[in-house]
Scaffold this motif. Structure first.
Motif, PDB file in Angstrom:
ATOM      1  N   GLY A  49       0.811  -1.212   0.000  1.00  0.00           N
ATOM      2  CA  GLY A  49       0.000   0.000   0.000  1.00  0.00           C
ATOM      3  C   GLY A  49       0.842   1.258   0.000  1.00  0.00           C
ATOM      4  N   THR A  50       1.925   1.234   0.782  1.00  0.00           N
ATOM      5  CA  THR A  50       2.816   2.391   0.857  1.00  0.00           C
ATOM      6  C   THR A  50       3.450   2.686  -0.494  1.00  0.00           C
ATOM      7  N   LEU A  51       3.887   1.627  -1.182  1.00  0.00           N
ATOM      8  CA  LEU A  51       4.524   1.820  -2.484  1.00  0.00           C
ATOM      9  C   LEU A  51       3.513   2.258  -3.542  1.00  0.00           C
TER      10      LEU A  51
ATOM     11  N   ILE B 249      10.779   7.315  -3.905  1.00  0.00           N
ATOM     12  CA  ILE B 249      12.044   6.714  -3.463  1.00  0.00           C
ATOM     13  C   ILE B 249      12.132   6.690  -1.944  1.00  0.00           C
ATOM     14  N   ALA B 250      11.761   7.790  -1.309  1.00  0.00           N
ATOM     15  CA  ALA B 250      11.834   7.846   0.156  1.00  0.00           C
ATOM     16  C   ALA B 250      10.857   6.868   0.798  1.00  0.00           C
ATOM     17  N   SER B 251       9.691   6.686   0.194  1.00  0.00           N
ATOM     18  CA  SER B 251       8.726   5.728   0.732  1.00  0.00           C
ATOM     19  C   SER B 251       9.260   4.298   0.645  1.00  0.00           C
ATOM     20  N   ILE B 252       9.913   3.985  -0.469  1.00  0.00           N
ATOM     21  CA  ILE B 252      10.518   2.659  -0.624  1.00  0.00           C
ATOM     22  C   ILE B 252      11.595   2.445   0.440  1.00  0.00           C
ATOM     23  N   VAL B 253      12.460   3.436   0.606  1.00  0.00           N
ATOM     24  CA  VAL B 253      13.532   3.336   1.605  1.00  0.00           C
ATOM     25  C   VAL B 253      12.949   3.205   3.010  1.00  0.00           C
TER      26      VAL B 253
ATOM     27  N   ALA C  33       8.944  13.613   4.058  1.00  0.00           N
ATOM     28  CA  ALA C  33       7.576  13.106   4.172  1.00  0.00           C
ATOM     29  C   ALA C  33       7.491  11.659   3.703  1.00  0.00           C
ATOM     30  N   GLY C  34       8.209  11.325   2.624  1.00  0.00           N
ATOM     31  CA  GLY C  34       8.192   9.958   2.117  1.00  0.00           C
ATOM     32  C   GLY C  34       8.736   8.962   3.117  1.00  0.00           C
ATOM     33  N   LEU C  35       9.803   9.316   3.821  1.00  0.00           N
ATOM     34  CA  LEU C  35      10.341   8.436   4.863  1.00  0.00           C
ATOM     35  C   LEU C  35       9.306   8.191   5.943  1.00  0.00           C
ATOM     36  N   GLY C  36       8.581   9.238   6.320  1.00  0.00           N
ATOM     37  CA  GLY C  36       7.531   9.082   7.326  1.00  0.00           C
ATOM     38  C   GLY C  36       6.415   8.168   6.865  1.00  0.00           C
ATOM     39  N   LEU C  37       5.985   8.342   5.603  1.00  0.00           N
ATOM     40  CA  LEU C  37       4.928   7.492   5.059  1.00  0.00           C
ATOM     41  C   LEU C  37       5.376   6.036   4.973  1.00  0.00           C
ATOM     42  N   GLY C  38       6.602   5.814   4.464  1.00  0.00           N
ATOM     43  CA  GLY C  38       7.078   4.455   4.245  1.00  0.00           C
ATOM     44  C   GLY C  38       7.312   3.691   5.522  1.00  0.00           C
ATOM     45  N   ALA C  39       7.944   4.312   6.501  1.00  0.00           N
ATOM     46  CA  ALA C  39       8.245   3.631   7.759  1.00  0.00           C
ATOM     47  C   ALA C  39       7.039   3.578   8.684  1.00  0.00           C
ATOM     48  N   GLY C  40       6.154   4.575   8.583  1.00  0.00           N
ATOM     49  CA  GLY C  40       5.062   4.678   9.538  1.00  0.00           C
ATOM     50  C   GLY C  40       3.964   3.659   9.375  1.00  0.00           C
ATOM     51  N   GLN C  41       3.519   3.418   8.141  1.00  0.00           N
ATOM     52  CA  GLN C  41       2.343   2.566   7.962  1.00  0.00           C
ATOM     53  C   GLN C  41       2.533   1.138   8.476  1.00  0.00           C
TER      54      GLN C  41
END
Length: 506
Positions: free
Chosen positions: A147-149, A315-319, A374-382
């Motif tokens: 979902g995050t990706l 990219i940040a969400s993936i990481v 923001a992407g790091l927060g979305l990717g790691a948070g969910q």
């Protein structure tokens, strides 16, 4: 029941892949559409309020259907109910492909919202039934990552389709992809059930009606707030909507046939995750609602390049998703969830602050840094938040727990579009007036930066350039206020989450 299911189907990895594929394409669908909004607005002459309704209709119906989907899935079968939800996307895609006006588009997006409201809780419920222990944790993480990706990849897919096939290409793509997903799920996912115990099929229609009416009125008030928060058309619907939502909660709490399991909110970990997940959707939908017009209209990049310029978020969400296990192992699910909210707030402030720079490399570089945060927060948070919350839910209530969390997430989507859209529109029109008056141009904003650029096309020479420059400066100025307000809301929520969960374990 669980052991029987596993014995009959030893290849559960295929089931996991298929369920994650459904989540991935559904989230791509959700966010790909937003990239096409400037093109749709130009095709139909839609203002900011109409654009908000097109986006909000999806989230409204989603929120209204999700609890009902959990209710029916527990009684009719989760797989069967999920297939129906995926079928709704196919029907809605056909309607969207033929849409000739905004009302038809609203119908299409509403049906898609209903489909999403069925697919998400049913997918998570199936995972809770098919997997146990450490396997359940792995499956939930994979689902969350999918979902995050899907969220950040949507703008890239949407930009490519819009640039090559026009905005209708998104609906054609959806129809084909969702048909393929239905076939794959029918072939690979077993029709598992959490319990064979007979349960009443009597639907609590009063609860359904109160919830839907409450969310609709509250969202309508948010949309109308762009003309002034104190306007009767804004605060009256919001107040009535809030009363109906509160009435729904009180009615459902004492009902013998409740639509949702509010008792789960007594657990501090679960209760803390609910507003945290709400902020993830609030941030994601707000960013993707505001940014396309900035990238495609203000910076004049077009849909394809505009989608590519959201790649830092991808990219940040993936990481962030890949780093989730590493972060959780060191600071726990609670710490990871709080860190994710902090990253989101910092990203919002950075994107807004970028507008202070004169247009150019520094502005766009700072926007990219904000997207990365923001992407790091979305990717790691969910995945951290879902694992933290669902780990506290009894197996027999996994469907109810998933549905309740999904309601909070969708409410975040609704207020994200509503608050971002209303603040951005209100500030934009006010700034447009302030900038136009000293230049001696007797013009009024058409209601959105896209329509004002269209308006500029009717003026030859310097006058048209002046309107475009004024609209661009007004939109960038409004972004400062919008993202600052969003960061403030996230920081307040971070404090609430920390307070609620202060006595919980890591």
């Amino acid at each position: 029941m669980m052991d029987d299911t596993r014995g009959k189907n030893p290849n559960l990895n295929r089931s996991l892949i298929c369920l994650c594929a459904a989540e991935l394409v559904m989230m791509i669908n959700t966010t790909a559409f937003n990239v096409a909004l400037p093109n749709i607005a130009e095709s139909f002459g839609a203002g900011m309020a109409e654009q908000q309704w097109v986006v909000s209709s999806y989230n409204l119906v989603f929120a209204a259907v999700v609890l009902l989907a959990g209710f029916l899935g527990d009684r009719l079968g989760h797989l069967k109910t999920m297939i129906v939800g995926l079928g709704m996307f196919v029907v809605a895609s056909a309607i969207g492909l033929m849409a000739g006006n905004v009302p038809m588009l609203l119908v299409s997006r509403s049906i898609m919202g209903a489909g999403a409201g069925v697919v998400i809780p049913m997918g998570q419920a199936l995972l809770g039934i098919l997997f146990r222990g450490s396997e359940l944790s792995h499956a939930m993480t994979a689902w969350a990552i999918a979902g995050t990706l899907g969220v950040p990849f949507g703008p890239l897919v949407g930009g490519t389709l819009t640039a090559t096939l026009g905005w209708r290409g998104i609906f054609g793509f959806d129809g084909v992809v969702f048909l393929a997903v239905i076939v794959l799920i029918r072939m690979n996912v077993p029709p598992a059930s959490a319990s064979r115990r007979s349960r009443s099929l009597q639907v609590p229609w009063m609860s359904v009606a109160m919830m839907f009416a409450g969310f609709t009125l509250f969202s309508a008030g948010l949309v109308n707030a762009q003309h002034g928060v104190l306007a009767a058309s804004a605060w009256i619907p919001m107040a009535v909507g809030a009363v109906l939502i509160a009435g729904f909660v009180l009615h459902d709490r004492v009902s013998r046939n409740p639509l949702m399991e509010l008792r789960l909110m007594k657990d501090p970990s679960f209760a803390a995750c609910a507003p945290a997940l709400m902020m993830l959707n609030f941030s994601m939908y707000g960013i993707i609602f505001i940014m396309p017009a900035y990238l495609e209209t203000v910076l004049r990049h077009g849909a394809l390049v505009g989608g590519m310029l959201l790649m830092p978020l991808v990219i940040a969400s993936i990481v962030g998703a890949r780093m989730n296990d590493w972060i959780v192992s060191r600071i726990g699910s609670r710490g990871t969830s709080l860190l994710a909210l902090g990253c989101l707030a910092a990203g919002m402030l950075t994107i807004g602050a970028a507008m202070w720079w004169p247009s150019g490399m520094m502005e766009q570089s700072t926007v990219m840094i904000g997207q990365l945060m923001a992407g790091l927060g979305l990717g790691a948070g969910q995945p951290a938040m879902l694992t933290w919350a669902m780990g506290r839910v009894p197996i027999e209530q996994s469907g109810a727990g998933s549905s309740l969390l999904t309601v909070f997430r969708q409410f975040g989507s609704i207020i994200g579009v509503g608050i971002f859209g209303s603040i951005q529109s209100g500030l934009y029109m006010a700034e447009f007036r302030n900038l136009v008056q000293p230049g001696g141009l007797h013009l009024q904003s058409a209601g959105s930066v896209t329509l004002d650029f269209q308006q500029a096309a009717g003026f030859a020479g310097p006058a048209g350039d002046m309107i475009r420059q004024t609209a661009s400066r007004a939109y960038e100025s409004a972004m400062i206020g919008s993202f600052a307000a969003a960061a403030t809301i996230i920081v307040i929520t971070l404090g609430i989450v920390a307070l609620i969960s202060r006595k919980t374990s890591r």
